[in-house]
Design an enzyme around this catalytic site. Structure first.
Site, short mmCIF file in Angstrom:
data_model
loop_
_atom_site.label_atom_id
_atom_site.label_comp_id
_atom_site.label_asym_id
_atom_site.label_seq_id
_atom_site.Cartn_x
_atom_site.Cartn_y
_atom_site.Cartn_z
N LEU A 268 30.85 35.26 54.70
CA LEU A 268 31.70 36.38 54.30
C LEU A 268 32.61 35.88 53.19
O LEU A 268 32.99 34.71 53.17
CB LEU A 268 32.56 36.88 55.47
CG LEU A 268 31.89 37.70 56.58
CD1 LEU A 268 32.93 38.11 57.62
CD2 LEU A 268 31.20 38.93 56.02
N ASP A 269 32.98 36.78 52.27
CA ASP A 269 33.91 36.41 51.21
C ASP A 269 35.24 35.98 51.81
O ASP A 269 35.62 36.41 52.90
CB ASP A 269 34.14 37.59 50.26
CG ASP A 269 32.87 38.02 49.55
OD1 ASP A 269 31.94 37.20 49.43
OD2 ASP A 269 32.81 39.19 49.12
N ARG A 270 35.95 35.15 51.09
CA ARG A 270 37.23 34.61 51.56
C ARG A 270 38.19 35.70 52.04
O ARG A 270 38.83 35.58 53.09
CB ARG A 270 37.89 33.80 50.44
CG ARG A 270 39.27 33.24 50.79
CD ARG A 270 39.91 32.59 49.58
NE ARG A 270 41.25 32.12 49.90
CZ ARG A 270 41.54 30.92 50.35
NH1 ARG A 270 40.58 30.03 50.54
NH2 ARG A 270 42.80 30.57 50.62
N THR B 280 37.49 38.82 52.88
CA THR B 280 36.90 39.79 53.81
C THR B 280 37.09 39.28 55.24
O THR B 280 36.84 38.12 55.52
CB THR B 280 35.40 39.97 53.53
OG1 THR B 280 35.23 40.47 52.20
CG2 THR B 280 34.77 40.96 54.50
N ARG C 102 31.04 45.38 47.54
CA ARG C 102 32.10 45.45 46.52
C ARG C 102 31.56 45.91 45.18
O ARG C 102 32.18 46.72 44.48
CB ARG C 102 32.77 44.08 46.39
CG ARG C 102 33.48 43.63 47.66
CD ARG C 102 33.78 42.14 47.65
NE ARG C 102 34.61 41.77 46.50
CZ ARG C 102 34.77 40.50 46.09
NH1 ARG C 102 34.12 39.51 46.69
NH2 ARG C 102 35.56 40.25 45.07
#
Length: 230
Positions: free
Chosen positions: A87-89, A91, A187
């Site tokens: 997962l993105d930082r 998120t 996104r």
């Protein structure tokens, strides 16, 4: 505003745990895995910027210690966890880690075949109607960022299903279901459709459009991995 304190193991919620895998709720602001260029960092520096996998190992080590002590003269083995997705930082939400080689193999296979159901919640700009966004994503769409291309024979096919849950003044709480799992897919798709995620710092424009000003005041990216079904 002051910089947020480093995440601690207590900030990570374990939602499911057995001998084969662990499902956790990642807080926003934590990197899922240590980047290769950070592997040489000393322990003290790592403590100031811990990664999710390191925090999970701390939690599992505590649980193992509470169940009993190792045999005399033996040091406890550090808990083994294996990453199968990211997962993105910024998120937040659910991530699964394998604890065995067999679980890793089977989970990676499921992710590759898109046999998992992943549902995200996002607060986005504008009025979103139910729809499906499909495009082909490339590393550079022409402005140095990942994004969609008009060339159907290039890039990776990406499909996101959108369903509005609540309309707010100027914004929509939307459910995003992934049919494919490409890097930054949600996104990118939302921004290119004119519905930038609140708190977004990178994907801030329609495809070939002008940057949009984010007036939401969101302290971080308003994107949460809410459900993981496999």
């Amino acid at each position: 505003e002051p910089r947020a304190a480093p995440a601690r193991a207590d900030d990570v919620r374990i939602q499911y745990l057995d001998a084969h895998l662990v499902v956790v709720e990642k807080p926003a602001g934590v990197t899922a895995l240590r980047h290769s260029e950070e592997q040489h960092w000393p322990e003290r520096r790592r403590q100031f910027q811990p990664t999710l996998d390191e925090l999970i190992r701390q939690i599992l080590a505590r649980k193992a210690k509470s169940r009993g002590r190792p045999a005399p003269g033996r040091r406890p083995e550090p808990p083994s966890i294996r990453a199968v997705h990211r997962l993105d930082r910024d998120t937040s939400g659910l991530m699964v880690f394998a604890r065995t080689a067999e679980a890793e193999r089977r989970l990676v296979q499921m992710f590759r075949k898109h046999d998992l159901c992943r549902v995200y919640l996002a607060i986005v700009h504008g009025h979103v109607e139910a729809r499906t966004i499909e495009s082909h994503l490339v590393r550079d769409r022409g402005d140095g960022l990942r994004g969609s291309t008009a060339q159907a024979d290039e890039g990776q096919r990406a499909v996101t299903h959108l369903r509005p849950l609540e309309y707010l003044p100027g914004y929509t709480l939307v459910e995003c279901t992934l049919e494919t799992g490409r890097t930054h897919q949600i996104r990118i798709h939302l921004a290119e459709a004119g519905h930038m995620v609140c708190g977004e710092k990178v994907y801030v424009r329609r495809l070939h459009g002008r940057p949009v000003t984010d007036g939401s005041g969101a302290a971080r990216q308003a994107l949460h991995a809410a459900a993981l079904d496999f």
